[in-house]
Scaffold this motif. Structure first.
Motif, short mmCIF file in Angstrom:
data_model
loop_
_atom_site.label_atom_id
_atom_site.label_comp_id
_atom_site.label_asym_id
_atom_site.label_seq_id
_atom_site.Cartn_x
_atom_site.Cartn_y
_atom_site.Cartn_z
N ASN A 170 4.43 6.17 -6.62
CA ASN A 170 3.54 6.43 -5.49
C ASN A 170 4.31 6.71 -4.20
OD1 ASN A 170 0.87 6.76 -6.23
ND2 ASN A 170 0.47 4.56 -6.36
N HIS A 171 5.49 6.12 -4.06
CA HIS A 171 6.31 6.47 -2.89
C HIS A 171 6.70 7.95 -2.95
CE1 HIS A 171 8.79 5.56 0.61
NE2 HIS A 171 9.75 6.30 0.06
N LEU A 172 7.13 8.39 -4.13
CA LEU A 172 7.48 9.82 -4.29
C LEU A 172 6.26 10.71 -4.05
CD1 LEU A 172 9.80 9.90 -7.43
CD2 LEU A 172 10.45 10.36 -5.05
N ARG A 173 5.14 10.34 -4.69
CA ARG A 173 3.94 11.16 -4.49
C ARG A 173 3.59 11.23 -3.00
NH1 ARG A 173 -0.76 10.68 -8.96
NH2 ARG A 173 0.41 10.32 -10.87
N ALA A 174 3.69 10.09 -2.32
CA ALA A 174 3.30 10.05 -0.91
C ALA A 174 4.21 10.93 -0.05
CB ALA A 174 3.32 8.61 -0.40
N VAL A 218 4.18 6.92 6.11
CA VAL A 218 4.12 7.76 4.91
C VAL A 218 5.04 7.13 3.86
CG1 VAL A 218 4.66 10.00 3.89
CG2 VAL A 218 3.55 9.86 6.14
N GLY A 219 4.46 6.89 2.67
CA GLY A 219 5.21 6.22 1.61
C GLY A 219 4.67 4.83 1.40
N VAL A 220 5.50 3.97 0.83
CA VAL A 220 5.06 2.60 0.56
C VAL A 220 5.26 1.74 1.80
CG1 VAL A 220 5.66 0.51 -0.73
CG2 VAL A 220 5.37 2.68 -1.95
N PRO A 258 9.65 1.13 -1.07
CA PRO A 258 9.34 0.26 -2.19
C PRO A 258 9.97 -1.11 -1.92
CG PRO A 258 10.01 2.41 -2.98
CD PRO A 258 10.27 2.40 -1.48
N HIS A 259 9.27 -2.16 -2.34
CA HIS A 259 9.63 -3.52 -1.91
C HIS A 259 9.69 -4.45 -3.12
CE1 HIS A 259 8.73 -7.45 0.15
NE2 HIS A 259 9.63 -6.95 0.97
N VAL A 319 0.86 -1.18 0.00
CA VAL A 319 0.00 0.00 0.00
C VAL A 319 0.90 1.24 0.00
CG1 VAL A 319 -1.88 -1.19 1.22
CG2 VAL A 319 -0.18 0.11 2.53
N ALA A 320 0.34 2.36 -0.38
CA ALA A 320 1.04 3.64 -0.25
C ALA A 320 0.12 4.59 0.51
CB ALA A 320 1.41 4.22 -1.61
N ARG A 321 0.72 5.40 1.36
CA ARG A 321 -0.09 6.31 2.19
C ARG A 321 0.59 7.66 2.27
NH1 ARG A 321 -0.27 7.82 7.49
NH2 ARG A 321 -2.33 8.34 8.34
#
Lengths: 385, 385
Positions: B293-297, B251-253, B275-276, B196-198
């Motif tokens: 999505n990690h960057l966006r988060a 926050v992040g992945v 990221p995994h 998930v990303a948050r």
């Protein structure tokens, strides 16, 4: 550290967005991308390791750059042909080679060669003097387009001439000091583009033929594949592009921009021998992007599939507007459309300047166009919701 | 140059392949990615502008690095928690924050917190002494897994203990000088992962739940989505991951590795807050990659769609083999499969080392597995055709 030394280094001359967008493909393939840029703030210079800041018009700079690379390729067509030949004489692998690239650098050379190959073009002539334009216009039977044979791009270096055009306007293109090409003004239904990639041993792949929408001489929208294009015309456009690539011994990506005439013919408008704006959709929309296939081609690796991943992919260029600050618009366009793909080139915003593009893909081409244009209009500041 | 100054700089601590694969996402978004690497030859250091070569365990180095960044994030979990807290006291935006990241750094802290949240885990206990293992085994009713609470990865720091395990083996994990976690050995059907990303304001997206195949403690294959996974279990896995992300204020992945037990339950195995490996398929297989999505988060931008683009995507890790030279294998695997996506990390080859991955997507999962494994086996040198 194992076999790092055997991994090739690709040198790209030019620090614009095409070199920038080549970097993600290089990162994935493990290829080292070196970039020769005019300044450290250029688009590609921001995103590669140790960019070389040098003068792409200076042979000594080009030679020094090439010394650290396994193969040399280009983000644009501005390196002087004589320097390319000198590099080849040095033994540098220049791809595409100087004799191919000349056809993307000189529109007169391009027209002569395509005509000799039997490739359909608009009626054309190289006109020595302004006074020769009228007789060409008479033979072409209508309005005429004048182009400087070298140095034009994105609508620059192009003049439309009709019956009542004043002599001083007709004289303008001749002032650049390069030969002037006169072409009939084609009555076209739309513009198409056929992008292919070709490797040194002759493998080639053809991307789906796209529709390219221009505004003020600048590409603003691309739809892949071109909606409603007759199957035989699509095949013909791909065949033309593959023929040109083979005949000119192009290595790398070749974009053939075409007119689809109102009476259902195809005429070649322009050639580019590098990743091209009409192929940006392939980053998100094709199995293998044009940037990855350009790298594979110049390294003589087998090419990747150019197949589309969705029924339609729409790319809309982001042109700078009057907004003083653009990053904050990301919040709105990303929240509104979680499936939109945003590409930003790291360039300063100026009105009308290409600063990025967005891509949307799916089955409903009008929905895709509407979503992509919304983002472009919002970023430009033309709409505020 | 317009609004360049307003574009954010993301600093990533760690120069491994996760930082490397973040660069293409940063290039597209226009975000400047700065990387702190231990050496200029590290995977990510090769592909970013001006990597910072420094010691990630030294607070002064971290502080100097953070000074040039708008937000700090991580390629791994190895930065000492005290330094993360110190940076936060300095006012640095650390994402994920130290109090969240601690749960990915310390398995004892993780187990205690998940249990308090009611998240299903294997039976577990922190065992102070080797002599405490036997009583835990008796209460767990079978074999036991011992893990150092800190510092383990990819199967390192893990011991399996059964009835007849000699005392000197049981004593091994205690020698690292960190607390030891004992867990029941779970009778699982397969391993799953819920990524998930948050973002800081609480938006979250859940990727399709994948099946992760391990060999010798290393992930070797991921299939997205997990074939045949019951709908209610898929939803439950996503719900667990979203619950953990929210409760820990990630926050992040966040990747939640899970056991699917032979009796149809889900138990959390491990957490990673970055990221995994189980999300690498998303680069080619999802609308928005885990890296984007990690960057966006971490920038608190709206998250992109995590939806899959194909019915199945299979990722197989490329592990180093005995081949002295790997680049030449590209010719074969690219020619054989023009639709395969190759990702090379720029790392030296050593037997068993993760040096890249390949991805194939489509409808027939067995065909995809066969194609991806062929490439991995060929690059490793296990097959020669």
């Amino acid at each position: 550290m194992g076999d790092e030394a055997t991994w090739p280094v690709v040198g790209m001359v030019g620090g614009g967005q095409l070199a920038r967008m080549t970097q993600p493909a290089a990162v994935a393939l493990g290829v080292r991308l070196k970039v020769l840029a005019a300044s450290p703030t250029e688009s590609a210079a921001q995103v590669v390791n140790d960019p070389v800041i040098a003068d792409e018009k200076a042979l000594a700079d080009l030679r020094a750059f090439a010394a650290g690379c396994d193969v040399l390729t280009f983000d644009h067509e501005h390196v002087p042909p004589a320097w390319l030949e000198a590099l080849e004489s040095d033994g540098v692998l220049v791809r595409p080679g100087s004799s191919a690239l000349l056809h993307a650098q000189d529109k007169g050379v391009m027209r002569a060669r395509l005509t000799a190959l039997g490739i359909p073009c608009p009626r054309w002539a190289v006109v020595p003097e302004p006074s020769d334009v009228a007789s060409f216009a008479a033979s072409a039977g209508g309005d005429v387009v004048l182009k400087t044979t070298r140095g034009g791009y994105d609508g620059k270096g192009v003049w439309l001439v009709s019956d009542d055009t004043p002599a001083e306007v007709i004289a303008e293109p001749f002032r650049a000091g390069v030969p002037v090409l006169a072409e009939e003004r084609v009555d076209y239904a739309r513009e198409l583009s056929a992008v292919v990639a070709r490797s040194p041993h002759g493998q080639a792949v053809a991307y789906p033929v796209v529709e390219s929408v221009q505004r003020d001489g600048i590409c603003v929208e691309v739809v892949a594949p071109a909606p409603g294009l007759a199957g035989d015309l699509a095949v013909e456009a791909q065949r033309l592009a593959l023929t040109v690539a083979a005949a000119l011994d192009v290595v790398g990506v070749l974009a053939v921009e075409l007119f689809e005439t109102t009476d259902g013919r195809l005429l070649v408008n322009e050639l580019a021998m590098r990743p091209h704006n009409s192929g940006h959709w392939s980053i998100d929309g094709a199995v293998t992007s044009q940037f990855e296939n350009h790298l594979r081609a110049v390294l003589d690796l087998p090419l990747g599939s150019p197949a589309a991943r969705a029924p339609y992919t729409v790319m809309v260029n982001l042109l700078g507007g009057d907004l003083p600050e653009v990053y904050s618009t990301y919040r709105h366009i990303m929240a509104r459309d979680p499936e939109l793909k945003v590409h930003w080139y790291g360039k300063g915003v100026r009105p009308g300047r290409k600063v990025g593009h967005v891509t949307a893909y799916g089955a409903d081409v009008e929905d895709l166009r509407s979503r992509a244009w919304h983002a472009a209009d919002y970023i430009r500041g033309d709409i505020d919701e």
